[in-house]
Design an enzyme around this catalytic site. Structure first.
Site, PDB file in Angstrom:
ATOM      1  N   CYS B 189     -37.293  24.585 -14.054  1.00  0.00           N
ATOM      2  CA  CYS B 189     -36.557  23.737 -14.996  1.00  0.00           C
ATOM      3  C   CYS B 189     -36.855  24.209 -16.420  1.00  0.00           C
ATOM      4  O   CYS B 189     -35.965  24.267 -17.273  1.00  0.00           O
ATOM      5  CB  CYS B 189     -36.986  22.279 -14.874  1.00  0.00           C
ATOM      6  SG  CYS B 189     -37.026  21.631 -13.198  1.00  0.00           S
ATOM      7  N   HIS B 193     -34.829  24.535 -20.000  1.00  0.00           N
ATOM      8  CA  HIS B 193     -35.015  23.267 -20.705  1.00  0.00           C
ATOM      9  C   HIS B 193     -36.355  23.178 -21.398  1.00  0.00           C
ATOM     10  O   HIS B 193     -36.860  22.077 -21.631  1.00  0.00           O
ATOM     11  CB  HIS B 193     -34.852  22.102 -19.710  1.00  0.00           C
ATOM     12  CG  HIS B 193     -33.452  21.961 -19.208  1.00  0.00           C
ATOM     13  ND1 HIS B 193     -32.405  21.574 -20.014  1.00  0.00           N
ATOM     14  CD2 HIS B 193     -32.911  22.156 -17.975  1.00  0.00           C
ATOM     15  CE1 HIS B 193     -31.291  21.540 -19.307  1.00  0.00           C
ATOM     16  NE2 HIS B 193     -31.559  21.886 -18.070  1.00  0.00           N
ATOM     17  N   ARG B 237     -27.197  15.877 -10.427  1.00  0.00           N
ATOM     18  CA  ARG B 237     -27.559  16.797 -11.481  1.00  0.00           C
ATOM     19  C   ARG B 237     -28.730  17.672 -11.035  1.00  0.00           C
ATOM     20  O   ARG B 237     -28.733  18.882 -11.237  1.00  0.00           O
ATOM     21  CB  ARG B 237     -27.933  16.018 -12.750  1.00  0.00           C
ATOM     22  CG  ARG B 237     -28.307  16.861 -13.968  1.00  0.00           C
ATOM     23  CD  ARG B 237     -27.209  17.780 -14.423  1.00  0.00           C
ATOM     24  NE  ARG B 237     -27.289  19.082 -13.750  1.00  0.00           N
ATOM     25  CZ  ARG B 237     -26.375  20.033 -13.803  1.00  0.00           C
ATOM     26  NH1 ARG B 237     -25.280  19.856 -14.493  1.00  0.00           N
ATOM     27  NH2 ARG B 237     -26.535  21.160 -13.161  1.00  0.00           N
ATOM     28  N   CYS B 241     -28.692  21.695 -10.379  1.00  0.00           N
ATOM     29  CA  CYS B 241     -29.594  22.572 -11.131  1.00  0.00           C
ATOM     30  C   CYS B 241     -30.317  23.488 -10.156  1.00  0.00           C
ATOM     31  O   CYS B 241     -30.377  24.708 -10.358  1.00  0.00           O
ATOM     32  CB  CYS B 241     -30.643  21.759 -11.890  1.00  0.00           C
ATOM     33  SG  CYS B 241     -30.116  21.181 -13.507  1.00  0.00           S
TER      34      CYS B 241
END
Lengths: 103, 280, 214
Positions: B189, B193, B237, B241
């Site tokens: 992630c 991000h 979501r 991802c």
């Protein structure tokens, strides 16, 4: 049977503003599925709005209108408590009419 | 306007097509032409705010919540999502949280699966039949329920607690998962991000390691995704991802999904919840 | 003291004086961190299922992935960085006879292609490098990402010689050989791109005729 429309109508002075959210796939007929087959066209072809029996909007739509279309328009007239009716008819002949009360 | 993306095309290419359709008329390589494409997308997004089709899902979800369904022919009106049986208002802003009857931390979607099983008698297989919608003839009841329940938390400040030891543990494990690099692309992630002001193609990315980034991102899911033509939840979501991270498939309502949600939701604490929203 | 440590310490201090900030995190011992990391790995294994070409083995980490996951997004220390770079440098495999440049036109297609290796992708279908997701390359492409630095004028700025070619090819093959815990995928080492594809992308960066160098 398609989902009901969400309609909001508000009058300010001599003008009523109507906002309509319609549930419709609006398939253009140009897309192909994963197997390469064309997905058949399925879209709203006509929209009519009436107020107290008078037509205040008549529209002819085509495949350029997106899925789950949102329509917003104004018309001269309308008073609190009056009814506005929205009707759509699609290329399969399916139709839906929903009404709202002007606030 | 929906960008027609052929099946199999990544959303990245779809975003690129959308961007060029809106603002990429100039061929000149000047920085100005490129940044105006980003501005045009911002204008498009602002114009979308009126008439969010998510309202159609909210209305359908409320109907499903109140409908007698399943082998037990019961409604979901006794479902406890954290504030007592049937209390929907403000509940989402406190999730995920520990539930004593299940003896585990649950997010909204896993709690809904629990209530569908215990109150309505649905089998696990039946309740998982169409978790993600795929057109008007393959609607997802789960997504409609999520739209309804989350709409009842609009305006409520995020307030996810970790007082219970299992909640604290899920937060810590979620944090580890956030930084977990894996798969053939070595993605985690954090890869996308973990920094400010970055974007993939022309899609701006929130920095989920900061409070501001987490708040902005978490409070705007679920959302009607115009490019999908569907209302998508936070479970979706995460699933999508991980798909793009080249991981295997995230199981809906799994512990890892709840742990990650706990980490991100708590980091968003204090910000008013503002969904269902609308995104490209 | 790195930025994340400053943030953590600051938030603990501010939490004590009652300011609203990021949730204060208790100081965690390295033993606790390892336990939590082990829990996370175990949880991942039961929270995913195999689909298409993506098996659960994709959740097995190699030494580089494990080491980089422990950094919380921070840059590795000099010692850790050197260890990771040495490990990854050893994996570099160059094409025979130093013939590193393929066809830049094909390289551009590979740079544009976002598919490949996802469970939703056809395993027999196209596999790209998706360079434009993170980088600027040819100036005509306005839709580029900013996760990585701009590669516009790559060879024009660095030179067209064999050493730069080897650096470019090596970066694509295994970026961790040069920058430990890089965000960029190890296209060669992890078997994402073929040798020919990597030569084509190298040409996109290095060929004087490539739009990248115009």
């Amino acid at each position: 049977m398609a989902d009901p429309m969400k309609i909001r109508a508000n009058v300010t002075g001599d003008t009523t503003e109507v906002k309509v959210l319609m549930s419709h796939e609006m398939e253009t007929g140009q897309r192909k599925d994963a197997q390469g087959k064309t997905i058949p066209a399925w879209f709203i072809q006509s929209v009519t709005a009436t107020w107290n029996g008078n037509t205040v909007l008549a529209a002819q739509w085509g495949p350029a209108v997106s899925k789950n279309p949102f329509l917003s328009f104004k018309f001269k007239g309308g008073a609190k408590g009056d009814k506005v009716l929205i009707t759509w008819v699609d290329n399969r002949g399916d139709k839906r009419t929903d009404e709202a009360t002007i606030a | 306007m929906r960008t027609f993306v052929a099946p199999g095309m990544g959303t990245l290419l779809g975003a690129a097509l959308l961007a060029t359709a809106l603002g990429g008329a100039a061929v000149a390589p000047a920085l100005l032409a490129q940044s105006s494409a980003v501005d045009e997308i911002a204008k498009y997004r602002a114009a979308l705010q009126d008439g969010n089709p998510a309202e159609l899902w909210e209305a359908r979800g409320e109907g499903i919540w109140k409908q007698k369904r399943g082998p037990k022919q019961a409604t979901l009106e006794q479902c406890d999502i954290g504030l007592g049986p049937g209390v929907v208002k403000g509940a989402y802003a406190r999730l995920p949280r520990y539930f004593a009857d299940a003896d585990r931390v649950m997010d909204l979607e896993s709690r809904l699966l629990w209530c569908m099983a215990t109150l309505q008698g649905f089998s696990d297989a039946d309740s998982r039949k169409q978790l993600f919608g795929n057109g008007n003839d393959r609607k997802s009841d789960m997504e409609a329920l999520v739209a309804y329940v989350t709409s009842e938390s609009r305006g409520t400040p995020m307030n996810v607690g970790i007082a219970h030891p299992k909640e604290a543990e899920m937060y810590r494990v979620g944090e580890r998962i956030f930084y977990f690099r894996g798969g053939p692309h070595d993605f985690g992630c954090v890869t996308c991000h973990g920094d400010d002001a970055k974007r993939i193609r022309l899609q701006e990315l929130p920095n989920l390691t900061t409070k501001e980034g987490a708040q902005k991102a978490y409070t705007t899911w679920p959302a009607y995704r115009v490019s999908q033509g569907e209302l998508r939840s936070f479970q979706w979501r995460l699933y999508d991802c991980f798909r793009q991270q080249r991981f295997p498939e995230l199981i809906f309502g799994s512990d890892a999904s709840i742990a990650l949600t706990t980490f991100l939701a708590r980091n968003a604490n204090g910000a008013p919840f503002d969904a269902p929203a609308i995104k490209r | 003291m790195n930025a994340r440590t400053v943030l953590a310490v600051t938030s603990v201090v501010l939490a004590v004086v009652g300011c609203s900030t990021a949730p204060s995190k208790p100081v965690v011992s390295s033993v606790e961190r390892e336990e939590t990391a082990a829990k996370a790995s175990a949880m991942l294994k039961t929270s995913f299922k195999a689909n298409g070409q993506a098996g659960l083995d994709r959740l097995d980490q190699d030494e580089t992935q494990r080491a980089c996951s422990a950094l919380d997004g921070n840059a590795p220390s000099k010692e850790v960085a050197e260890k990771i770079e040495k490990l990854n440098l050893a994996t570099l495999k160059y094409p025979a006879e130093d013939k590193l440049l393929g066809d830049w036109k094909n390289g551009e297609k590979i740079a544009q292609e976002g598919r490949g290796k996802q469970f939703s992708d056809d395993p027999a279908g196209p596999v790209g490098a998706n360079c434009y997701a993170c980088h600027q390359l040819a100036p005509q492409e306005l839709s580029y990402g900013t996760i990585g630095p701009s590669l516009y004028q790559f060879a024009k700025l660095r030179g067209y010689g064999i050493e730069t070619q080897r650096y470019a090819y090596g970066k694509i093959y295994n970026p961790d050989a040069y920058a430990a815990c890089s965000n960029m995928p190890r296209f060669g080492h992890n078997g994402i791109l073929t040798e020919q594809q990597m030569k084509d992308v190298t040409a996109l960066l290095m060929d004087p005729a490539s739009p990248v160098n115009k």
